[in-house]
Write a protein that holds these residues in place. Sequence first.
Motif, PDB file in Angstrom:
ATOM      1  N   TYR A 109       0.847  -1.177   0.000  1.00  0.00           N
ATOM      2  CA  TYR A 109       0.000   0.000   0.000  1.00  0.00           C
ATOM      3  C   TYR A 109       0.889   1.236   0.000  1.00  0.00           C
ATOM      4  CZ  TYR A 109      -3.440  -3.443   1.520  1.00  0.00           C
ATOM      5  OH  TYR A 109      -4.235  -4.556   1.599  1.00  0.00           O
ATOM      6  N   THR A 110       0.464   2.263  -0.729  1.00  0.00           N
ATOM      7  CA  THR A 110       1.240   3.490  -0.795  1.00  0.00           C
ATOM      8  C   THR A 110       0.350   4.696  -0.503  1.00  0.00           C
ATOM      9  OG1 THR A 110       0.870   3.719  -3.183  1.00  0.00           O
ATOM     10  CG2 THR A 110       2.857   2.537  -2.476  1.00  0.00           C
ATOM     11  N   ALA A 111       0.987   5.778  -0.069  1.00  0.00           N
ATOM     12  CA  ALA A 111       0.292   7.044   0.178  1.00  0.00           C
ATOM     13  C   ALA A 111       1.247   8.169  -0.177  1.00  0.00           C
ATOM     14  CB  ALA A 111      -0.149   7.139   1.632  1.00  0.00           C
ATOM     15  N   TYR A 112       0.829   9.035  -1.066  1.00  0.00           N
ATOM     16  CA  TYR A 112       1.719  10.100  -1.534  1.00  0.00           C
ATOM     17  C   TYR A 112       1.044  11.465  -1.589  1.00  0.00           C
ATOM     18  CZ  TYR A 112      -0.584   7.804  -5.478  1.00  0.00           C
ATOM     19  OH  TYR A 112      -1.507   7.185  -6.277  1.00  0.00           O
ATOM     20  N   GLN A 113      -0.293  11.509  -1.479  1.00  0.00           N
ATOM     21  CA  GLN A 113      -0.982  12.799  -1.387  1.00  0.00           C
ATOM     22  C   GLN A 113      -1.006  13.178   0.092  1.00  0.00           C
ATOM     23  OE1 GLN A 113      -1.764  14.421  -4.192  1.00  0.00           O
ATOM     24  NE2 GLN A 113      -2.176  16.204  -2.922  1.00  0.00           N
ATOM     25  N   LEU A 114       0.127  13.683   0.570  1.00  0.00           N
ATOM     26  CA  LEU A 114       0.375  13.757   2.006  1.00  0.00           C
ATOM     27  C   LEU A 114      -0.501  14.754   2.747  1.00  0.00           C
ATOM     28  CD1 LEU A 114       4.256  13.361   2.186  1.00  0.00           C
ATOM     29  CD2 LEU A 114       2.471  11.620   2.292  1.00  0.00           C
ATOM     30  N   GLY A 120       5.505   7.428 -20.879  1.00  0.00           N
ATOM     31  CA  GLY A 120       4.473   6.414 -20.760  1.00  0.00           C
ATOM     32  C   GLY A 120       3.189   6.845 -21.454  1.00  0.00           C
ATOM     33  N   ILE A 121       2.241   5.927 -21.565  1.00  0.00           N
ATOM     34  CA  ILE A 121       0.970   6.221 -22.211  1.00  0.00           C
ATOM     35  C   ILE A 121       0.161   7.200 -21.372  1.00  0.00           C
ATOM     36  CG2 ILE A 121      -1.227   5.210 -22.971  1.00  0.00           C
ATOM     37  CD1 ILE A 121       0.288   2.677 -23.658  1.00  0.00           C
ATOM     38  N   ARG A 122       0.264   7.067 -20.062  1.00  0.00           N
ATOM     39  CA  ARG A 122      -0.416   8.003 -19.166  1.00  0.00           C
ATOM     40  C   ARG A 122       0.548   8.429 -18.071  1.00  0.00           C
ATOM     41  NH1 ARG A 122      -2.049   5.747 -14.302  1.00  0.00           N
ATOM     42  NH2 ARG A 122      -1.810   3.466 -14.156  1.00  0.00           N
ATOM     43  N   GLU A 123       0.269   9.544 -17.465  1.00  0.00           N
ATOM     44  CA  GLU A 123       1.120  10.045 -16.394  1.00  0.00           C
ATOM     45  C   GLU A 123       1.012   9.126 -15.181  1.00  0.00           C
ATOM     46  OE1 GLU A 123       1.978  14.388 -14.504  1.00  0.00           O
ATOM     47  OE2 GLU A 123      -0.077  13.675 -14.288  1.00  0.00           O
ATOM     48  N   ASN A 124       2.161   8.793 -14.605  1.00  0.00           N
ATOM     49  CA  ASN A 124       2.165   7.973 -13.402  1.00  0.00           C
ATOM     50  C   ASN A 124       1.489   8.753 -12.265  1.00  0.00           C
ATOM     51  OD1 ASN A 124       2.800   6.526 -11.050  1.00  0.00           O
ATOM     52  ND2 ASN A 124       4.714   5.783 -11.916  1.00  0.00           N
ATOM     53  N   PRO A 125       0.417   8.225 -11.676  1.00  0.00           N
ATOM     54  CA  PRO A 125      -0.278   8.966 -10.623  1.00  0.00           C
ATOM     55  C   PRO A 125       0.486   9.027  -9.312  1.00  0.00           C
ATOM     56  CG  PRO A 125      -1.222   6.781 -10.852  1.00  0.00           C
ATOM     57  CD  PRO A 125      -0.211   6.932 -11.971  1.00  0.00           C
ATOM     58  N   HIS A 126       1.544   8.217  -9.172  1.00  0.00           N
ATOM     59  CA  HIS A 126       2.270   8.164  -7.908  1.00  0.00           C
ATOM     60  C   HIS A 126       3.202   9.373  -7.776  1.00  0.00           C
ATOM     61  CE1 HIS A 126       4.157   5.469  -4.621  1.00  0.00           C
ATOM     62  NE2 HIS A 126       4.456   6.732  -4.393  1.00  0.00           N
ATOM     63  N   GLN A 127       2.602  10.504  -7.465  1.00  0.00           N
ATOM     64  CA  GLN A 127       3.338  11.729  -7.201  1.00  0.00           C
ATOM     65  C   GLN A 127       2.440  12.673  -6.415  1.00  0.00           C
ATOM     66  OE1 GLN A 127       3.877  14.168 -10.910  1.00  0.00           O
ATOM     67  NE2 GLN A 127       3.288  12.249 -11.899  1.00  0.00           N
ATOM     68  N   TYR A 128       3.042  13.556  -5.647  1.00  0.00           N
ATOM     69  CA  TYR A 128       2.313  14.473  -4.792  1.00  0.00           C
ATOM     70  C   TYR A 128       1.846  15.665  -5.615  1.00  0.00           C
ATOM     71  CZ  TYR A 128       1.338  17.131  -0.455  1.00  0.00           C
ATOM     72  OH  TYR A 128       0.748  17.846   0.562  1.00  0.00           O
ATOM     73  N   ASP A 150      13.469  15.194  -4.565  1.00  0.00           N
ATOM     74  CA  ASP A 150      12.325  15.179  -5.484  1.00  0.00           C
ATOM     75  C   ASP A 150      11.062  15.621  -4.754  1.00  0.00           C
ATOM     76  OD1 ASP A 150      10.525  14.718  -7.536  1.00  0.00           O
ATOM     77  OD2 ASP A 150      10.345  12.584  -7.058  1.00  0.00           O
ATOM     78  N   GLU A 151      10.711  16.889  -4.912  1.00  0.00           N
ATOM     79  CA  GLU A 151       9.539  17.413  -4.214  1.00  0.00           C
ATOM     80  C   GLU A 151       8.234  16.795  -4.709  1.00  0.00           C
ATOM     81  OE1 GLU A 151       8.595  21.441  -6.858  1.00  0.00           O
ATOM     82  OE2 GLU A 151       9.348  21.611  -4.797  1.00  0.00           O
ATOM     83  N   ASN A 152       8.252  16.168  -5.896  1.00  0.00           N
ATOM     84  CA  ASN A 152       7.053  15.521  -6.424  1.00  0.00           C
ATOM     85  C   ASN A 152       6.786  14.158  -5.794  1.00  0.00           C
ATOM     86  OD1 ASN A 152       6.374  17.482  -8.587  1.00  0.00           O
ATOM     87  ND2 ASN A 152       8.360  16.850  -9.406  1.00  0.00           N
ATOM     88  N   LEU A 153       7.759  13.631  -5.071  1.00  0.00           N
ATOM     89  CA  LEU A 153       7.654  12.306  -4.447  1.00  0.00           C
ATOM     90  C   LEU A 153       7.292  11.231  -5.472  1.00  0.00           C
ATOM     91  CD1 LEU A 153       5.808  13.065  -1.074  1.00  0.00           C
ATOM     92  CD2 LEU A 153       8.263  12.966  -1.528  1.00  0.00           C
TER      93      LEU A 153
END
Length: 270
Positions: free
Chosen positions: A70-75, A260-268, A110-113
């Motif tokens: 499980y991940t969390a990045y929208q802190l 990539g085909i779509r932007e990776n959502p794993h970023q803040y 990396d401030e975008n995490l």
Amino acid sequence: MDRKEIANLIYLKLTEEKEQLKAQFKETKDKIGYFYVDDLLPVNITKNIYDNFPSVHNTVARKSLREKKYTAYQLNKYGAILEEVTYAFQDKKVVNLVADICGVEEVFADENLYAGGLSLMGKNNFLNPHLDNSHDKDRNRWRILNLLYYVTPNWKLQNGGNLELWPEGIRKKPVTIVSKYNRLVVMATHQNSWHSVSKVQKNLVRCCVSNYYFSNTPLNSSDKFHVTTFRGRKSELVKDVFLQLDNFLRTSIRKIFKKGIRENPHQYKK
């Protein structure tokens, strides 16, 4: 506490053990350079960080042949201390000190995490042997260091969920680093830095604060662009075939579509 205060504590602890950590990284850098430091922060702060971790129900589940976690990045959705400690590792003096310990220059946080932030692993969660994506989200800089700060109290080897490094390759025996409470692990990421997380054996959740550092140049001159590349363990021969096919397909797509085909959502998204 705010990120500046936490960064000062991290800086003081790393400075206190700097020579020992430099020696540890130097001893291992020919294969997979790493160091770890225990009791990074005062216990009351680490407990506050752990107590504010979200439940797995309030995170993003990642379930596939490659991994289960499980991940969390929208802190900004969680307790403020989680954002503060995450970005404390991005304080310039902390970044420069870690770079000095590892003998590298021109290092950027990396401030975008991108692929960073919070990681949680419950019972039967795992992360197969893999190489981290070689670049940042825009493919402008090379990923060179991985910082993992573990905050689950009383975590033991027998719990599983421990970091595994494979300096001799994924068919040899790994080096296991326990995901010990209040332990920071820093490891090099390059073309040969295979690592994984063993399956969690207990009905507990292993919590980790994760950051990556980047550079304009790779750690090794022979490094080439690659997506996050997974393999099966020695006992997972069929799974390994499927993972290698998956690696090939994802790499082929990225050769055509740089981001990539779509932007990776794993970023803040601030």
